[in-house]
Structure formats: structure tokens, C-alpha cells
Design a protein around this motif. Structure first.
Motif, PDB file in Angstrom:
ATOM      1  N   LEU A  33      -2.429   5.205  10.284  1.00  0.00           N
ATOM      2  CA  LEU A  33      -1.083   4.924   9.792  1.00  0.00           C
ATOM      3  C   LEU A  33      -0.653   5.874   8.672  1.00  0.00           C
ATOM      4  O   LEU A  33       0.458   5.773   8.171  1.00  0.00           O
ATOM      5  CB  LEU A  33      -1.002   3.475   9.312  1.00  0.00           C
ATOM      6  CG  LEU A  33      -1.192   2.426  10.401  1.00  0.00           C
ATOM      7  CD1 LEU A  33      -1.375   1.043   9.784  1.00  0.00           C
ATOM      8  CD2 LEU A  33      -0.015   2.434  11.364  1.00  0.00           C
ATOM      9  N   ALA A  34      -1.545   6.781   8.266  1.00  0.00           N
ATOM     10  CA  ALA A  34      -1.290   7.781   7.216  1.00  0.00           C
ATOM     11  C   ALA A  34      -1.099   7.151   5.842  1.00  0.00           C
ATOM     12  O   ALA A  34      -0.333   7.637   5.020  1.00  0.00           O
ATOM     13  CB  ALA A  34      -0.114   8.680   7.585  1.00  0.00           C
ATOM     14  N   PHE A  35      -1.821   6.065   5.576  1.00  0.00           N
ATOM     15  CA  PHE A  35      -1.814   5.446   4.254  1.00  0.00           C
ATOM     16  C   PHE A  35      -3.206   5.502   3.633  1.00  0.00           C
ATOM     17  O   PHE A  35      -3.613   4.605   2.903  1.00  0.00           O
ATOM     18  CB  PHE A  35      -1.314   3.993   4.343  1.00  0.00           C
ATOM     19  CG  PHE A  35       0.182   3.906   4.422  1.00  0.00           C
ATOM     20  CD1 PHE A  35       0.934   3.823   3.261  1.00  0.00           C
ATOM     21  CD2 PHE A  35       0.833   3.939   5.636  1.00  0.00           C
ATOM     22  CE1 PHE A  35       2.323   3.755   3.323  1.00  0.00           C
ATOM     23  CE2 PHE A  35       2.208   3.872   5.712  1.00  0.00           C
ATOM     24  CZ  PHE A  35       2.955   3.777   4.553  1.00  0.00           C
ATOM     25  N   ASP A  36      -3.935   6.571   3.915  1.00  0.00           N
ATOM     26  CA  ASP A  36      -5.297   6.732   3.423  1.00  0.00           C
ATOM     27  C   ASP A  36      -5.389   7.647   2.212  1.00  0.00           C
ATOM     28  O   ASP A  36      -6.457   7.930   1.712  1.00  0.00           O
ATOM     29  CB  ASP A  36      -6.198   7.271   4.533  1.00  0.00           C
ATOM     30  CG  ASP A  36      -5.769   8.635   5.037  1.00  0.00           C
ATOM     31  OD1 ASP A  36      -4.605   9.036   4.778  1.00  0.00           O
ATOM     32  OD2 ASP A  36      -6.579   9.300   5.693  1.00  0.00           O
ATOM     33  N   GLY A  37      -4.256   8.120   1.708  1.00  0.00           N
ATOM     34  CA  GLY A  37      -4.243   9.000   0.542  1.00  0.00           C
ATOM     35  C   GLY A  37      -4.045  10.461   0.883  1.00  0.00           C
ATOM     36  O   GLY A  37      -3.697  11.248   0.012  1.00  0.00           O
ATOM     37  N   LEU A  38      -4.237  10.858   2.133  1.00  0.00           N
ATOM     38  CA  LEU A  38      -4.104  12.258   2.518  1.00  0.00           C
ATOM     39  C   LEU A  38      -2.682  12.765   2.304  1.00  0.00           C
ATOM     40  O   LEU A  38      -2.479  13.905   1.917  1.00  0.00           O
ATOM     41  CB  LEU A  38      -4.519  12.452   3.980  1.00  0.00           C
ATOM     42  CG  LEU A  38      -4.504  13.884   4.496  1.00  0.00           C
ATOM     43  CD1 LEU A  38      -5.528  14.724   3.735  1.00  0.00           C
ATOM     44  CD2 LEU A  38      -4.796  13.918   5.985  1.00  0.00           C
ATOM     45  N   ARG A  42       0.855  -1.185   0.000  1.00  0.00           N
ATOM     46  CA  ARG A  42       0.000   0.000   0.000  1.00  0.00           C
ATOM     47  C   ARG A  42       0.889   1.233   0.000  1.00  0.00           C
ATOM     48  O   ARG A  42       1.849   1.323   0.748  1.00  0.00           O
ATOM     49  CB  ARG A  42      -0.920   0.012   1.215  1.00  0.00           C
ATOM     50  CG  ARG A  42      -1.943   1.127   1.150  1.00  0.00           C
ATOM     51  CD  ARG A  42      -2.999   0.952   2.209  1.00  0.00           C
ATOM     52  NE  ARG A  42      -3.967   2.034   2.185  1.00  0.00           N
ATOM     53  CZ  ARG A  42      -5.198   1.934   1.739  1.00  0.00           C
ATOM     54  NH1 ARG A  42      -5.628   0.776   1.267  1.00  0.00           N
ATOM     55  NH2 ARG A  42      -6.003   2.956   1.767  1.00  0.00           N
ATOM     56  N   CYS A  43       0.542   2.183  -0.843  1.00  0.00           N
ATOM     57  CA  CYS A  43       1.281   3.429  -1.005  1.00  0.00           C
ATOM     58  C   CYS A  43       0.601   4.531  -0.200  1.00  0.00           C
ATOM     59  O   CYS A  43      -0.568   4.431   0.159  1.00  0.00           O
ATOM     60  CB  CYS A  43       1.306   3.790  -2.492  1.00  0.00           C
ATOM     61  SG  CYS A  43       2.235   5.294  -2.874  1.00  0.00           S
ATOM     62  N   ARG A  44       1.321   5.607   0.063  1.00  0.00           N
ATOM     63  CA  ARG A  44       0.735   6.766   0.754  1.00  0.00           C
ATOM     64  C   ARG A  44      -0.444   7.352  -0.018  1.00  0.00           C
ATOM     65  O   ARG A  44      -1.319   7.969   0.565  1.00  0.00           O
ATOM     66  CB  ARG A  44       1.777   7.863   0.955  1.00  0.00           C
ATOM     67  CG  ARG A  44       2.865   7.504   1.905  1.00  0.00           C
ATOM     68  CD  ARG A  44       2.512   7.859   3.302  1.00  0.00           C
ATOM     69  NE  ARG A  44       3.609   7.449   4.184  1.00  0.00           N
ATOM     70  CZ  ARG A  44       3.478   7.265   5.461  1.00  0.00           C
ATOM     71  NH1 ARG A  44       2.317   7.464   6.027  1.00  0.00           N
ATOM     72  NH2 ARG A  44       4.484   6.886   6.188  1.00  0.00           N
ATOM     73  N   CYS A  45      -0.488   7.150  -1.331  1.00  0.00           N
ATOM     74  CA  CYS A  45      -1.595   7.679  -2.136  1.00  0.00           C
ATOM     75  C   CYS A  45      -2.839   6.796  -2.019  1.00  0.00           C
ATOM     76  O   CYS A  45      -3.851   7.073  -2.634  1.00  0.00           O
ATOM     77  CB  CYS A  45      -1.181   7.839  -3.593  1.00  0.00           C
ATOM     78  SG  CYS A  45      -1.075   6.300  -4.515  1.00  0.00           S
ATOM     79  N   ALA A  46      -2.754   5.724  -1.230  1.00  0.00           N
ATOM     80  CA  ALA A  46      -3.842   4.772  -0.975  1.00  0.00           C
ATOM     81  C   ALA A  46      -3.986   3.716  -2.065  1.00  0.00           C
ATOM     82  O   ALA A  46      -4.883   2.896  -1.999  1.00  0.00           O
ATOM     83  CB  ALA A  46      -5.171   5.452  -0.699  1.00  0.00           C
TER      84      ALA A  46
END
Length: 109
Positions: free
Chosen positions: A97-102, A59-63
Motif C-alpha cells: 500500500l506504500a505506507f512503509d516509509g519508502l 498511518r502516514c507515508r513515513c510509516a
């Protein structure tokens, strides 16, 4: 992190807990001899590895999230120690975890 689904096809059976283990991986991933790149934003590092049963997902930071067949559970286990937190809701876990796309496009050194 957890999710729920029926234990079997019997509609009268109790649901059981499907455990999703997650571990951050700040560096590049090189499962095939070349770095893995996010198909959505082209990121090359700062991943969240998710293990569900015998499969590993990236999973990427961009979701963006995908099953990565070249990463095995053994690869995942090399980075995983033990759970620090447990969530009952997958979306809440991704936000925490800040992997929701924000934070898409954000990188840390």
C-alpha cells in the motif's frame, strides 16, 4: 490484512484471526476541528486509516502510526466499502500500500 493472536488466555485454545481493515484517505483529516498532522514528518494529508476492532489508527507515508481516539469506527465506516485485497502479513500489506516509509514526504494531487 490480518494478524494472529490467541483467542483467549487459555494456552490450549486455537488462535483466531484479528482483522485489520484499511482504507486510504487522500485528503486532510479534521476530527477535532483542526487538521491532523503527522507527529513525525508534519504531513497534513494522504493517510491510511486502519480499523482494529473498535479503534481507528492513522498511518502516514513515513510509516508513523498512532491511535486516533477522535476518529471512531463510524468515521472509518463512512470511507470503507469492502476489501480489495487481503494479506496475512502486516508488513507486506504496508509495503504493498506504500505506507512503509519508502515514500515519506511524497504527495499526490
Amino acid at each position: 490484512m490480518t494478524d494472529y493472536e490467541p483467542a483467549c488466555h487459555d494456552p490450549h485454545s486455537e488462535p483466531h484471526r484479528i482483522v485489520i481493515r484499511a482504507v486510504p484517505h487522500p485528503g486532510e483529516l479534521d476530527a477535532r476541528g483542526i487538521p491532523i498532522i503527522c507527529p513525525n514528518c508534519r504531513a497534513r494529508r494522504d493517510w491510511l486509516l486502519l480499523n482494529v476492532r473498535h479503534q481507528v489508527f492513522v498511518r502516514c507515508r513515513c510509516a508513523a502510526e498512532w491511535h486516533e481516539p477522535d476518529l471512531t469506527r463510524a468515521n472509518f465506516d463512512l470511507s470503507f466499502t469492502e476489501s480489495e485485497h487481503e494479506w496475512l502479513d502486516f508488513d507486506a500489506a504496508m509495503r504493498a500500500l506504500a505506507f512503509d516509509g519508502l515514500l515519506a514526504g511524497a504527495t499526490w494531487d
